[in-house]
Design a protein around this motif. Structure first.
Motif, PDB file in Angstrom:
ATOM      1  N   MET A  14       0.829  -1.204   0.000  1.00  0.00           N
ATOM      2  CA  MET A  14       0.000   0.000   0.000  1.00  0.00           C
ATOM      3  C   MET A  14       0.868   1.259   0.000  1.00  0.00           C
ATOM      4  SD  MET A  14      -3.041  -1.361  -0.091  1.00  0.00           S
ATOM      5  CE  MET A  14      -4.219  -0.078   0.395  1.00  0.00           C
ATOM      6  N   GLY A  15       2.018   1.145  -0.632  1.00  0.00           N
ATOM      7  CA  GLY A  15       2.879   2.316  -0.778  1.00  0.00           C
ATOM      8  C   GLY A  15       2.620   2.995  -2.114  1.00  0.00           C
ATOM      9  N   ARG A 335       6.537   2.527  10.272  1.00  0.00           N
ATOM     10  CA  ARG A 335       6.431   1.816   8.987  1.00  0.00           C
ATOM     11  C   ARG A 335       6.931   0.384   9.127  1.00  0.00           C
ATOM     12  NH1 ARG A 335       8.613   2.446   4.178  1.00  0.00           N
ATOM     13  NH2 ARG A 335      10.551   3.225   5.079  1.00  0.00           N
ATOM     14  N   ILE A 346       3.636   0.661   3.607  1.00  0.00           N
ATOM     15  CA  ILE A 346       3.338   2.015   3.129  1.00  0.00           C
ATOM     16  C   ILE A 346       4.684   2.678   2.828  1.00  0.00           C
ATOM     17  CG2 ILE A 346       1.156   2.149   4.416  1.00  0.00           C
ATOM     18  CD1 ILE A 346       2.593   4.106   6.367  1.00  0.00           C
ATOM     19  N   TRP A 358       4.333  10.107   5.217  1.00  0.00           N
ATOM     20  CA  TRP A 358       4.237   8.768   4.635  1.00  0.00           C
ATOM     21  C   TRP A 358       3.364   8.878   3.389  1.00  0.00           C
ATOM     22  CZ3 TRP A 358       2.089   7.461  10.021  1.00  0.00           C
ATOM     23  CH2 TRP A 358       3.121   7.087  10.900  1.00  0.00           C
ATOM     24  N   ARG A 359       3.587   7.984   2.474  1.00  0.00           N
ATOM     25  CA  ARG A 359       2.722   7.949   1.295  1.00  0.00           C
ATOM     26  C   ARG A 359       1.977   6.613   1.261  1.00  0.00           C
ATOM     27  NH1 ARG A 359       6.504   8.861  -3.394  1.00  0.00           N
ATOM     28  NH2 ARG A 359       7.845   7.627  -2.040  1.00  0.00           N
ATOM     29  N   ILE A 360       0.674   6.698   1.140  1.00  0.00           N
ATOM     30  CA  ILE A 360      -0.164   5.506   1.166  1.00  0.00           C
ATOM     31  C   ILE A 360      -0.885   5.396  -0.171  1.00  0.00           C
ATOM     32  CG2 ILE A 360      -2.012   4.283   2.387  1.00  0.00           C
ATOM     33  CD1 ILE A 360      -1.338   5.945   4.862  1.00  0.00           C
ATOM     34  N   THR A 375      -5.686  -1.681   5.888  1.00  0.00           N
ATOM     35  CA  THR A 375      -4.567  -0.756   6.091  1.00  0.00           C
ATOM     36  C   THR A 375      -4.907   0.264   7.176  1.00  0.00           C
ATOM     37  OG1 THR A 375      -3.913  -1.037   3.795  1.00  0.00           O
ATOM     38  CG2 THR A 375      -3.052   0.904   4.934  1.00  0.00           C
ATOM     39  N   LEU A 379      -2.964   0.658  10.613  1.00  0.00           N
ATOM     40  CA  LEU A 379      -2.325   1.953  10.863  1.00  0.00           C
ATOM     41  C   LEU A 379      -2.778   2.514  12.212  1.00  0.00           C
ATOM     42  CD1 LEU A 379      -0.498   4.202   9.753  1.00  0.00           C
ATOM     43  CD2 LEU A 379      -2.501   5.163   8.600  1.00  0.00           C
TER      44      LEU A 379
END
Lengths: 411, 411
Positions: A14-15, A335, A346, A358-360, A375, A379
């Protein structure tokens, strides 16, 4: 010690990409090989071209694959369209704008950049102003830059480029398949992508489409290898400074002449074909809508967890969101906990955003309700473990609300 | 009309490559993806490097993959090692020598070639003479050229190059894994290959190994992208004229710094790892011996069918033989009959050999007794159908004799 067969751990990716591939894409790659001029192979190449005309929204005959990662497609487009000394204009709104500039510099172009703050996109007027000032041969513009999550509007840019006689190239690696893309209606001369984002495949093949005008430019620079050159074949003095990325030669390989160039990466072709096939089978607009929905659910979910979203959300790509790491939470350790304890990946960030966001992602196969909710639940658990004050269940419920509303609207 | 999932016909690929992949290599490609900095991924990259040190017979730390076909590896080596204006010497004994010269020309090197007749190799003395005359920066020499089936001896060339201060690069695409290769003992500075020949995988990943001296050359030309550059990072004015093929950057990506460059083509990495893994598991020397045996059986088999073999057989690669098409037999129609009626592919030829010879390979997974015998039986049937006078069963029996003698010798 010889290691065993490859046996990857379970991962929900999920990155910002690469992401978990569609199962059918993985299966396609285990199909047996055929020879490179087998009638089945040439038919598979032709089918792949037609499928990608659907994905790109184009009638461009020159719609094909470059054998390499998305970066290979970028370099093939730039090095084939730009001569040393040509002016190239690159509006930079994130890391991948820098990459386009870098690749054009390597091609010895005279590179001009304009920059905007990370998290913003360019108004068309600013790009036109720069075109008028720089008078470039080529405008090279990223559509979706995963480094900032921004989706640069392209719909007015083709008209500007046509007005000023500029070739218009875009890198759609991160955006294609998850956001609107209209190669013909937007007046693109060249566009390239990769499989590892919304197309739901592995990195290693780069879809590309070229307008007739772009084909004329690359064909004028044609050079045919001595080993297979025949009398009368052209060999332009102004040849492309790469053999592997000479789109004129690659077009001859994909075209009716089937002139030998590289040996097509058969398994990656199978993968690329399947990526486009599942998209066109589900429906291009339906797949984009699925990305829009998953992206909105993730956006509402992370906000309901109390996380701040980075950048101009109105211009965010559907398929990725950048969230600010809450004060006091160690970004990399959190992470790592998501990865090790939940098998969920992520993304971290580059440059000015490194350590800040962070980038999701919600892309391709993983633009799915269960992937979004899982996710968000994980999280929430990780944020709580690292001391952040998070509302219990808030993220999951907010995302579910988005899905429930969509179902109601469709019913 | 959306086509169905990919569903290739049954094919036994006995041409000069690509050939039928090892089943376990096909299976490896359907393994799920992981993130590009997942600990599992970096470990898989490290394992792959170590496996290829075995395949190349080297201790070179800089042993890795270029993400593209074998031609991508060639271009990466040449464009990273050669500056515009540098002299490059290419001894040409077939089509792929022309390709090395072509790629060096694209890199704006001053290219000098020497040629020998197709079907021959160069004595070391002729190469030394040319080195003394040309004083090149780089000697670029194909090891096995599938266009002629010749295997250029390399064992004395490294010493010559070292004596004259010349970098020594070889393209081992067609030969690696089926013929002796000793990167260190032979004094190679750079060598590249592909998976689609004796390594028994699909095209699309190019193994490469670089000596410490070659690494110094590429590191001196390092340029780090603006998007990820940090203060103090070098940016040589004499940079490599390609981003994708800049081996300095690719080494940083594979090295401990794991500096982002391309997104590694995960499925192709899995394939490349498995190609090397099956080779090292069976044993490098055992695999080469299996190619030698299959090649000798095929050679005796085609001769027993009355076919003439092209070129200097003493210097033939183990894994491919070129046979002259018998007078009166239509070469392409006979190949088509083999493919359509028997599902067996053999190869046509390029340039001066086009229409004159077929090329029959025994590589990787298909360096097997049953593949050799099946091909000979089918070839006999097709030759007879097209009117050639062939001894009944002669090819199969002659090949079986080779295997029987080998079994006796081993018993």
């Amino acid at each position: 010690m010889i290691p065993g067969p490859i046996d990857p751990p379970a991962r929900l990716l999920m990155g910002p990409g690469p992401i978990s591939a569609y199962p059918s894409v993985l299966r396609a790659m285990s199909a047996p090989l055929v020879g490179q001029y087998d009638p089945f192979m040439t038919e598979a190449m032709t089918e792949t071209q037609e499928l990608y005309r659907g994905v790109w929204n184009t009638r461009n005959d020159a719609t094909l694959l470059v054998d390499g990662t998305s970066r290979a497609g970028i370099e093939a487009a730039i090095v084939s369209l730009v001569r040393p000394g040509d002016r190239v204009l690159v509006p930079v709104f994130g890391r991948f704008g820098h990459l386009l500039a870098e690749i054009a510099e390597r091609a010895l172009a005279e590179v001009h950049t304009i920059e905007t703050e990370w998290g913003q996109v360019f108004p068309a007027s600013v790009i036109e102003e720069a075109i008028v000032r720089v008078k470039p041969t080529l405008l090279a513009l990223v559509q979706g830059d995963t480094s900032t999550t921004m989706n640069q509007p392209l719909d007015e840019i083709g008209t500007l480029c046509a007005r000023h006689g500029v070739l218009f190239y875009t890198d759609a690696t991160a955006s294609l398949g998850g956001n609107a893309f209209e190669a013909d209606a937007w007046g693109l001369d060249a566009a390239t992508a990769g499989l590892q984002k919304c197309l739901g495949g592995p990195s290693g093949s780069s879809p590309i489409t070229l307008s007739d005008r772009a084909v004329e430019v690359v064909q004028a620079r044609k050079k045919i290898e001595a080993g297979i050159r025949e009398p009368g074949d052209p060999s332009a003095p102004d040849f492309v400074r790469s053999n592997y990325f000479d789109l004129g030669m690659i077009l001859d390989y994909w075209g009716p002449r089937r002139l030998n160039h590289h040996t097509e990466a058969t398994s990656m072709l199978y993968a690329a074909r399947e990526c486009a096939r599942v998209m066109m089978f589900e429906g291009r607009d339906e797949v984009i809508a699925r990305h829009e929905l998953a992206g909105r659910a993730m956006l509402d979910g992370v906000r309901a967890l109390g996380l701040q979203v980075f950048g101009d959300v109105a211009h965010k790509m559907n398929n990725v969101v950048a969230v600010e790491i809450p004060p006091g939470v160690p970004g990399d350790a959190a992470r790592a906990a998501l990865l090790e304890d939940f098998g969920i990946e992520i993304g971290t960030s580059f440059g000015p955003l490194h350590g800040r966001v962070w980038r999701i992602g919600t892309m391709g196969y993983n633009a799915r309700k269960d992937a979004v909710l899982t996710t968000l639940a994980a999280l929430e658990a990780v944020l709580r473990r690292f001391g952040a004050a998070v509302p219990a269940g808030g993220g999951v419920e907010a995302a579910l609300d988005v899905y429930r509303a969509a179902y109601r609207a469709a019913a």
